[in-house]
Write a protein that holds these residues in place. Structure first.
Motif, short mmCIF file in Angstrom:
data_model
loop_
_atom_site.label_atom_id
_atom_site.label_comp_id
_atom_site.label_asym_id
_atom_site.label_seq_id
_atom_site.Cartn_x
_atom_site.Cartn_y
_atom_site.Cartn_z
N HIS B 327 65.11 61.97 77.07
CA HIS B 327 65.19 61.32 75.75
C HIS B 327 65.53 62.35 74.67
N THR B 328 64.85 63.50 74.73
CA THR B 328 65.15 64.55 73.76
C THR B 328 66.62 64.96 73.87
N ASP B 329 67.08 65.14 75.07
CA ASP B 329 68.46 65.59 75.28
C ASP B 329 69.47 64.61 74.70
N ARG B 330 69.33 63.37 75.06
CA ARG B 330 70.39 62.43 74.63
C ARG B 330 70.31 62.14 73.13
N MET B 331 69.10 62.22 72.58
CA MET B 331 69.03 62.01 71.14
C MET B 331 69.61 63.22 70.39
N VAL B 332 69.19 64.40 70.76
CA VAL B 332 69.66 65.60 70.06
C VAL B 332 71.15 65.81 70.30
N ASN B 333 71.57 65.65 71.54
CA ASN B 333 72.96 66.00 71.89
C ASN B 333 73.96 64.95 71.42
N ILE B 664 55.16 65.40 62.84
CA ILE B 664 55.64 66.14 64.01
C ILE B 664 55.85 67.61 63.64
N ILE B 665 56.55 67.83 62.54
CA ILE B 665 56.78 69.20 62.08
C ILE B 665 55.45 69.89 61.79
N ALA B 666 54.58 69.15 61.11
CA ALA B 666 53.28 69.72 60.77
C ALA B 666 52.52 70.15 62.03
N GLU B 667 52.59 69.33 63.07
CA GLU B 667 51.91 69.69 64.32
C GLU B 667 52.52 70.96 64.92
N THR B 668 53.84 71.10 64.82
CA THR B 668 54.43 72.35 65.35
C THR B 668 54.00 73.54 64.51
N ILE B 669 53.87 73.33 63.23
CA ILE B 669 53.43 74.43 62.36
C ILE B 669 52.03 74.89 62.76
N LEU B 670 51.23 73.91 63.19
CA LEU B 670 49.88 74.27 63.66
C LEU B 670 49.88 74.59 65.15
N GLY B 671 51.08 74.64 65.75
CA GLY B 671 51.19 75.12 67.13
C GLY B 671 50.93 74.09 68.21
N ASN B 672 50.95 72.84 67.84
CA ASN B 672 50.57 71.79 68.80
C ASN B 672 51.81 71.06 69.31
N GLY B 673 52.50 71.68 70.23
CA GLY B 673 53.74 71.13 70.77
C GLY B 673 53.55 69.84 71.53
N ASP B 674 52.45 69.73 72.23
CA ASP B 674 52.20 68.50 72.99
C ASP B 674 52.10 67.30 72.05
N GLN B 675 51.29 67.47 71.01
CA GLN B 675 51.11 66.35 70.08
C GLN B 675 52.42 66.04 69.35
N ALA B 676 53.12 67.10 68.98
CA ALA B 676 54.38 66.90 68.25
C ALA B 676 55.37 66.10 69.10
N HIS B 677 55.53 66.51 70.34
CA HIS B 677 56.51 65.82 71.18
C HIS B 677 56.05 64.43 71.57
N ASP B 678 54.76 64.26 71.67
CA ASP B 678 54.21 62.94 71.96
C ASP B 678 54.53 61.98 70.80
N TYR B 679 54.27 62.40 69.58
CA TYR B 679 54.62 61.56 68.42
C TYR B 679 56.13 61.27 68.40
N TYR B 680 56.90 62.29 68.69
CA TYR B 680 58.36 62.13 68.72
C TYR B 680 58.76 61.03 69.70
N THR B 681 58.14 61.07 70.86
CA THR B 681 58.50 60.12 71.92
C THR B 681 58.13 58.68 71.54
N ARG B 682 57.04 58.54 70.80
CA ARG B 682 56.57 57.17 70.47
C ARG B 682 57.61 56.39 69.66
N ILE B 683 58.29 57.07 68.77
CA ILE B 683 59.28 56.35 67.95
C ILE B 683 60.71 56.54 68.45
N CYS B 684 60.86 57.36 69.50
CA CYS B 684 62.20 57.70 69.99
C CYS B 684 62.85 56.45 70.61
N SER B 686 65.39 55.90 72.56
CA SER B 686 65.71 55.99 73.98
C SER B 686 64.46 55.79 74.83
N ALA B 687 63.34 56.37 74.38
CA ALA B 687 62.09 56.23 75.13
C ALA B 687 61.55 54.82 75.04
#
Lengths: 815, 815
Positions: B327-333, B664-684, B686-687
């Motif tokens: 999902h990340t690939d096809r959305m970003v690319n 999502i950005i805020a979670e990455t700023i706090l270093g939480n990649g799992d939560q960031a990508h999870d939030y991303y996927t919920r509204i994505c 393709s997902a």
């Protein structure tokens, strides 16, 4: 060819095939709740304002043109087949079809495979609701199991916003369903205190309130999923498109008839009683439930329909005539009067050609419309006059339009249409002549609807003339401003970019050069009328003032407004003549010819006759009189919108029917009844019924425009119903051809009818007295000898009976 | 269930059944000529401005929802049956159907009874026209005699006027037909110098230009008379509804394929060369004929399509990634980048949910949109910035919208949306980081598009902050004005009548009390960004100034904008907290949580973490993060539009996707990649493809809103395509989760990816240099060790090669 016929006795036009060349509509409602209704059940409804309180959705210029409306489906549950008695939206072949458009109601009937169904649509007097009174009969030899489905699609109130703002509106739709009644309450949660409701007299099998649940994905009104499957979804709308659909299963024995009443209503709650319980978000239904209960009972529906009939009997009873010409009779007695009430109610807001979201009430339009309805609804005319005058400025100028909900002048358009103020005088004078109610002149009316600025209405009339005097041009003629009666002759705008208003663009000129001969003529008339008002109201000083002004302007028009064979139309911003033999195109215009003669200019010296002969020679066609000739073949920036139309259409040499009756009246003033009635007949819709394929519009109401001789579609009508043509043709036919017109001191009877007519009879209710009039022709002329209740009188005015009698018998002999 | 699939390699979404839950659209055109195109060939076209230069007619919210478009009919002349390869408008069962939505083109194919047909729709680069590249194959064993009919319905240019003003528009339509090309020239005779044309590569059997002649009376697009009868009317439109329909007869041998190219174009002539001959009313076609000739030749069509493909290869080639998540690939690319170009081109003007006649370009919207497209089209981003800045006032405030044709601020809306000026800084900073083009700061830009007021762009940025300083409230927080980012939180309007603007109503308050904590956070960021600009641009004095302001506002937000567990949203006009545990409803809002953390507020002291944990606890749902909780159950006049929506929709606790990436950005700023990508996927999208029946909108683009947990339709999406969500999700995914982001002094590589990912690879073109990036996970953390062209470097910023190399190899190890 014809698509129906007039049932004169029933006051109905009966459409016998549904595929009319255009949607042929009727109006339901004549007070606060209104609907457009086509012969195939298309159209929409609104409360008071077609833009701001739209109840059901209309899609204009749709494919097909008229698609969406008040549809009922009849489904045979034995085989799943279904039809609509209104033909649309299902279409397909019906075994029988008719639509009877009557006075404030329509009955649409269709039959298929032995199932006959019929719906009478109307709005009860005094109520904010519409009835769909449906009956279905099983004409088969065996029983029939049927499902009946109704559908109405709600508009989210503001028709403009509803049609454009989906990123919001697809999320706001809300309904409630309680006791089988569907309540549409979008935005009720916030600033609205009104809702719509849809109820049925029968127990429901099912319902739908979400459009896509009823239709199914990618399906149209012609094939809804619920109908095809014989099962409603019992859906509750959350956003998207709220609708009201009822499903009723019926089992009909052979020969059995059943009746179902559907009711669509509008209700406003007091702002402090919106919810029940008060701290909930549930609609307070206490105040509307009695109304709902009342109209779910067919007995009350019958009573309401009878009351509606009676209302129209009274209104139309104000004047009834029997002439040798069937077209004159049915237009005067029924359809033209009916159309005048439509223009009173709708102004120019909602028709097949008016989307209901464009225009407010026009100052000029509404004052003229008054000529057509003041005899029917004088009290409402009185209020209309006061509303109009309140949008006048202290200068005497006026807002060109005002909004029907707020009654405030429309700032987008503003003022500066220099004919506007004169029409107020003409409207008020007509009101006074009809009613004798001089108290209106003392009513305190503000300027620009601003509290504290109130002056008596009479002072408003004086300001109208003062405004004209303050806006006189180099030749002594009135300056034209943004435009005069012809909204498309724009001599001060010089519009050169698409999207610019042709009328309201400012700054191109100082506005101090371009003059209107038409307003000159209009001013002569308005000054005379104001002198008449002054005289009747006992203000003798003013009589002389205004008669002098009329005389002076009369001279100016004859001096600077005469082209040799006809009246000029105007002078442009460069002082150049318009509507002159000096022009290459647009040499002669209709408006000043008709109106100057009405004002009496040149009647004595023969120029009036010469002008009307020029009209006949250059402008008359078999389909009516065109606006000017030769048509403009290119855009003239110094003339504006008139030259924006292709030749033969609209103001660019179309037959703009509104001004045809001015020539008709002018011909009667010059004593030419044959020519007057001939012109009348050319644009008369009833007389054009046989050429419906060419004319296209309804044969029972006038259209604004018929394509002129320069158009490839010469004879094709456009913009039916909402046109000043209604009032003016009614006025021309009744007051000038038949010659029955209200005057301050009585009812004038002075017909100028065709030579071939041997007379006519008429009944006219005037100030509460019924005048039974009989006209007999003894010679070919227009000389009138009157006998009133058996006694010969001098002149042509029948005074009101001094003894309080309620009927007067008038016999007129023409020689 | 799914209605298609992603063909990732072809960069296409393939729709395999036409009855998608909503019209699933694509856009054609990316420069001046644009079209909306649904998977069933619905939609319309325009030139530059969807309202003022509409080429073909759109009927929004139609029944069916998407009805009217670029239709082709295939008729079997042997039996008169016909179908549309696009399913609509004929519908009925096809033996095969697909729609491939690609980058700037769509291919719609359908087969019936052995006749396979396919149309590729696209707009060539550099041209103001669209191609309907149609092929038809006879797969039968015997010959087939076919008639092909095309149809496009012209809009009379101004889409709003076209949809409402029929009393004029039904009389103005004009066409010319010359050399089998149909020219639509309504209003060309007057103020327009542009026309549309429709041409075909084949010799015509017939044509139609009058809609009703093509359709026949009372018939819809699904059953046109011309198609049913196999014969065009060769009609010439005079008024009514001009269309362009071609009829081509083909005889196909078994296995034979034929190709027909239809072209719909737009052309502007110089104003002094409109007519040929000059004194005629005939369109001068000399300048357009070469273009028409060119595209009637299929060879040139092929070349144009190849050029279009190449254009998109270049644009999308700016960043390409390969991650463990499809999902990340096809959305970003592909799709998210593509959607970002759509928001650049369309702003919020034309989609299934935007009628194209409502809104101009938003100041706030367009500056944010820039985050998503500046890397693809920096030159166009530069112009957009200058256009936006020119609508700023000298005070530093800004028009909330400007009109795309005039580029002037929209007076109806005005200014006073106090977040607006800050976004200009954020947009410019991003442009500078991406391009290094500091010359833009010296560009002379006027205020309020007024010549003579020009100052350097840099001064505009300073004014933005000055405006903020001049509009500080009682707690030291920024005054909110009409609204901040949340257009529906209206603390100064107190709207109580339907139809009033929720945002623009003035006079209810003095505007000096209601403050926005969100703008506080935004200002901390904009001050830091302006300090960054100043530093990079060599203005050291300003660096300190703006960092101090950032620090001061940071303190204010922490002191007066913190509620204990999360950031407050605002103070209302009475100084009362909004978005606080003290409120009954609307206790916690998403916007300040995400944005304050992005601005760095509370990152050090743990309040940032606390705020995001509160988001997770109170706002997160499986379909995304809702805007606030608890939803407002009633209308609060002191809060405005937000409480006008039913609970769970739009700003009233809907999942307003635009602000999800802030968290999502805020979670990455706090270093939480799992939560960031999870939030991303919920509204994505393709997902969410598998739940298309619930989600409804296109699974290839983000929607503005997904119904929140309070809504009965939780998970249902609305308002796809034109949303700030596009830019922010793209920015969040690429610059923060994948961590590849432009900086003044190089390309940062600092991923914060899910723990389960073992790494990813990416290619990023940055200032003309291609960075080949390989990220490998060695541990569970976010610590980054970079190797550049084989050499380890400090920090996370890869500098541009000093030796002018055009490629850089970057290896990152996470631990």
């Amino acid at each position: 060819m014809k698509y129906g016929y007039f049932d004169d006795k029933a006051r109905e036009y009966v459409i016998t095939r549904p595929d009319t060349p255009m949607p042929w509509i009727n109006y339901i409602g004549c007070e606060g709740y209104f609907g457009i209704l086509s012969a195939t059940a298309g159209g929409y409804s609104y409360y008071k304002d077609a833009r701001l309180r739209r109840l059901t959705r209309g899609r204009y210029n749709n494919v097909p043109l008229d698609f969406g409306g008040r549809y009922i489906y009849v489904r045979d549950n034995a085989d799943g087949s279904f039809f609509s008695p209104s033909w649309m939206p299902v279409r397909g072949k019906l075994d029988d079809y008719s639509c009877r458009h009557g006075m404030g109601y329509s009955v649409i009937s269709g039959k298929k495979n032995g199932i006959a169904a019929s719906t009478r649509y109307f709005v009860p007097m005094g109520e904010n609701l519409e009835i769909w009174d449906f009956t279905v009969t099983n004409e088969r030899a065996e029983s029939a199991d049927l499902s009946i489905f109704s559908i109405a699609e709600f508009c989210l109130w503001d028709a403009q916003d509803d049609a454009t703002n989906f990123q919001r509106n697809f999320s706001t739709g809300q309904v409630e369903v309680e006791d089988e009644v569907i309540y549409h309450k979008t935005e009720y949660r916030e600033r609205r205190n009104h809702f719509a409701w849809f109820a049925c007299s029968e127990k429901l099998t099912g319902f739908d309130t979400q459009r896509e649940a009823f239709l199914g994905p990618w399906r149209g009104w012609e094939d809804p999923k619920a109908v095809a499957e014989g099962k409603s979804g019992d859906s509750i709308a959350h956003g998207w498109q709220p609708v009201a659909s009822n499903h009723i299963k019926l089992s009909l024995k052979p020969g059995e008839t059943r009746r179902i009443v559907f009711v669509l209503g509008y209700h406003e709650n007091p702002r402090d009683q919106k919810f029940d319980p008060p701290n909930s978000q549930t609609i307070n239904k206490k105040l509307v439930k009695p109304t709902i209960a009342k109209f779910r009972d067919p007995k009350n529906v019958d009573a309401a329909f009878a009351a509606l009939k009676e209302n129209w009997d009274t209104l139309l009873g104000k004047i009834q005539v029997q002439t040798p010409d069937v077209h004159t009779d049915r237009m005067v007695n029924v359809w033209n009067a009916y159309q005048c009430m439509a223009t009173f109610n709708m102004s120019r807001s909602a028709s097949t050609f008016e989307s209901g979201i464009g225009r407010g009430l026009g100052f000029r339009d509404s004052n003229q419309d008054l000529l057509g309805f003041v005899h029917m609804v004088p009290e409402r005319a009185r209020q209309r006059i006061l509303d109009l005058a309140a949008t006048q400025f202290a200068s005497g100028g006026a807002y060109h339009q005002y909004q029907p909900m707020t009654k405030k002048g429309n700032n987008d358009i503003g003022g500066g249409f220099n004919d506007d103020p004169h029409w107020l005088i003409i409207g008020v004078a007509q009101y006074l002549k009809e009613t004798g109610d001089f108290s209106i002149l003392d009513e305190k009316v503000p300027f620009d609807t601003t509290p504290g600025t109130e002056v008596p209405l009479y002072e408003h009339l004086r300001r109208s003339i003062q405004y004209a005097l303050d806006n006189i041009g180099p030749h002594g003629l009135p300056l034209i401003g943004q435009a005069d009666w012809n909204d498309c002759l724009n001599l001060n705008c010089f519009s050169d970019e698409p999207g610019q208003s042709f009328q309201c663009l400012k700054g191109a000129t100082d506005g101090k050069t371009a003059e209107s001969v038409f307003i000159g003529g209009l001013m002569v008339l308005s000054c005379k009328e104001l002198a008449g008002v002054a005289k009747a109201a006992g203000k003798p000083g003013d009589v002389e003032t205004y008669l002098e002004l009329a005389q002076k302007m009369d001279e100016t028009v004859r001096k600077h407004g005469w082209d040799g064979e006809w009246f000029l139309r105007a002078y442009d911003n460069f002082g150049k003549k318009i509507g002159s033999h000096e022009n290459e195109e647009g040499k002669i215009y209709i408006e000043p010819q008709g109106f100057c003669v009405i004002a009496g200019i040149g009647v004595e010296d023969g120029t009036a006759r010469k002008a009307l002969d020029s009209v006949n020679k250059h402008l008359a066609t078999k389909h009516g009189i065109v606006l000017q000739q030769p048509a403009y073949t290119r855009y003239y920036i110094e003339l504006g919108e008139i030259s924006s139309y292709p030749p033969g259409y609209k103001e660019n040499a179309g037959i703009f029917c509104h001004n045809n009756p001015w020539v008709i009246i002018a011909e009667t003033i010059l004593g030419n009844g044959d020519q007057a009635h001939d012109y009348y007949t050319r644009i008369c819709p009833s007389a054009r019924e046989e050429i419906s394929d060419l004319h296209k519009n309804e044969p029972y109401v006038f259209s604004q425009m018929i394509a002129g001789k320069d158009a490839p579609t010469h004879g094709e009508a456009k913009n039916s119903w909402l046109t000043g043509t209604a009032a003016w043709t009614f006025f021309a036919a009744t007051a000038y051809i038949l010659g029955i017109r209200a005057e301050y001191d009585g009812l004038r009877v002075q017909p100028v009818i065709p030579k071939a007519w041997d007379g006519f009879t008429a009944t006219r209710v005037f100030r509460g007295v019924t005048f039974d009039i009989s006209v007999k022709r003894a010679g070919k002329g227009n000389r009138v000898a009157l006998t009133v209740d058996g006694k010969a009188i001098d002149g042509t005015i029948v005074p009101l009976p001094k003894d309080g009698a309620k009927t007067v018998k008038v016999e007129a002999v023409l020689s």
